[in-house]
Scaffold this motif. Structure first.
Motif: not given
Length: 497
Positions: A210-212, A216-225, A239-247, A257-260
């Motif tokens: 999730w960075n330039a 901002y491509t999809s994640e393919t590995s999970s996290n453990t905290f 999803p980054r958007f559940v619609s068309l994206s910016y603009g 989206g994009v703020i939860p």
């Protein structure tokens, strides 16, 4: 803008962006929009087609029944001998052509009932009761453009008339006296935690992609905290958007989206609030049926996954209309409903009332609205819900130097408030609360990289300290599980408590 194409069939499935076909020399004239409008589904099921010509549609390949609860947008329609047909985009993905009859035309959908507690310091904005309004083509209209016979209600029962073009609706708003509903802060605060500091403001890090640099491509590995016996593991990257994206949306209702901001999980249904800006008071709720969505990763790829997979995912993701959600951080749910405390996070404290929304899981529309007050000088910024009749609220104000826990119990339309506990201290000295949950015996209070476990009476129990450096955007407890959402990318994690 008018476009004319002669003598060739063009399919939406093969040529994205070219929107209309004509066969046997027929001329087809289409209306195209620079940006997408938001469409509202009606009650019926209709065929979806690959092609359209002057004579009508052809190439039926699916039905609207899989997509009617998604975010529906369109940039174009064509008039044929069989009526208007729109090229629809669902959850950001081009789908196909559907009859305009599919949409809810000239309609205003309102909450089924509104009960306002009498309060001379607060007036209920009547447009907050609007689920959606549409024009003669089933295109969504911003609630601010709907005409209302009375903009605010505070002290007397009122019938409010709503209109936009040919669409008309009315709603009787009840005002109750609120006698016996407010409580008094009367609990001695228990000893608290040693105050800590954390980073403040937006997230200081992100998920891996999730960075330039990674586009901002999809994640393919999970996290453990992990911290102090609590292990949070990735359950769903969203999803980054559940619609068309910016603009790409031509109206405020279009982008999802994009703020939860908040979450709730109940009976395997995960719901999160989504905004286009952190300053918005209106946004969308998005629900994911985790009983059907097993993958941690696939939902990120709605626009590129295989067609049959997309159809299944679209059928198990529901998007609410563009509705009043307030800050959107205070959510809860029961088997059949989602609850929202639609508060104003910019209002620090005072005598104003607050809105509680009951939203149907079945169609994501507001069913009921209540306004509530817990005390004449307590304004709530965080709350959660247990079943259909109980809300737990967290009150904190720096001047009091403690946290108070309140229970509101509903009887009919009345919400009776009582304080159940309090804890001394500030917990985290330089960060606002980012999540609040309740598991039948304990409260969980989330800040950036910190979660505190507190007994119902305010007894300090555990402090979980993480180093994720991504904002917590809501928490939910159900059964023996604590769900925590992190920002950038929106990631639902799950842990045993």
């Amino acid at each position: 803008m008018k476009k004319t194409i002669k003598g060739v069939i063009i399919t939406s499935a093969l040529l994205a962006g070219l929107f209309v076909g004509a066969a046997h020399g027929q001329e087809v004239s289409a209306k195209s929009f620079g940006k997408a409008v938001t469409k509202i589904a009606g009650n019926g099921n209709y065929a979806i087609y690959h092609n359209v010509s002057k004579g009508g549609p052809s190439g039926k390949f699916t039905s609207t029944k899989y997509f009617k609860h998604g975010q529906i947008q369109s940039k174009e329609y064509v008039s044929t001998k069989k009526g208007n047909f729109w090229n629809i985009i669902v959850d950001g993905r081009k789908v196909g052509w559907v009859s305009e009859k599919f949409f809810a035309k000239n309609q205003i959908s309102l909450a089924g009932s509104v009960s306002v507690v009498k309060n001379s310091d607060y007036s209920f904005p009547t447009r907050d009761a609007i689920n959606y309004a549409t024009d003669s083509q089933g295109t969504a209209v911003n609630p601010s453009k709907v005409n209302v016979s009375k903009a605010y209600v505070s002290t007397n029962d009122t019938t409010v008339n709503y209109s936009y073009g040919k669409a008309k609706a009315s709603l009787h708003i009840d005002v109750r006296d609120g006698d016996g509903e407010m409580g008094q802060p009367d609990k001695d605060a228990k000893s608290g935690f040693k105050s800590v500091t954390t980073w403040n403001g937006g997230s200081k890090s992100s998920s891996r992609n999730w960075n330039a640099a990674h586009h901002y491509t999809s994640e393919t590995s999970s996290n453990t905290f992990k911290s102090n016996g609590l292990t949070l593991r990735t359950r769903l990257f969203q999803p980054r958007f559940v619609s068309l994206s910016y603009g790409q949306a031509g109206d405020a209702m279009g982008q999802v989206g994009v703020i939860p901001e908040g979450i709730t999980v109940n009976s395997g249904v995960f719901t999160t609030s989504m905004f286009t800006s952190s300053n918005d008071q209106h946004g969308h709720l998005v629900s994911y049926n985790l009983n059907a969505i097993k993958s941690k990763y696939a939902a990120q790829n709605l626009t590129t996954m295989g067609w049959s997979t997309f159809k299944s995912y679209a059928n198990n993701i529901k998007v609410s209309p563009y509705i009043k959600l307030g800050h959107g951080q205070s959510l809860g749910s029961s088997s059949n409903y989602i609850y929202v405390l639609a508060n104003d996070n910019n209002y620090t404290n005072g005598p104003r009332s607050e809105e509680v929304l009951q939203i149907r899981k079945s169609d994501m529309k507001i069913n009921k609205i209540w306004t509530v007050r817990i005390s004449d000088d307590r304004y709530i910024h965080n709350a959660t819900f247990v079943g259909d009749n109980t809300m737990y609220a967290l009150f904190h104000n720096g001047g009091y130097d403690n946290y108070e826990y309140w229970r509101l119990t509903r009887d009919g339309d009345s919400w009776k408030a009582e304080e159940v506990g309090a804890t001394k201290g500030r917990f985290v000295s330089n960060s606002p609360v980012q999540g609040f949950a309740y598991d039948s015996n304990n409260f969980y209070i989330g800040f950036n990289d910190n979660i505190f476990k507190v007994g119902e009476d305010g007894t300090a129990k555990k402090h979980y300290k993480f180093n994720v450096r991504r904002e917590i955007e809501g928490m939910s407890a159900t059964g023996s599980n604590l769900y925590v959402q992190f920002a950038q990318r929106a990631e639902l994690t799950q842990g045993r408590i």
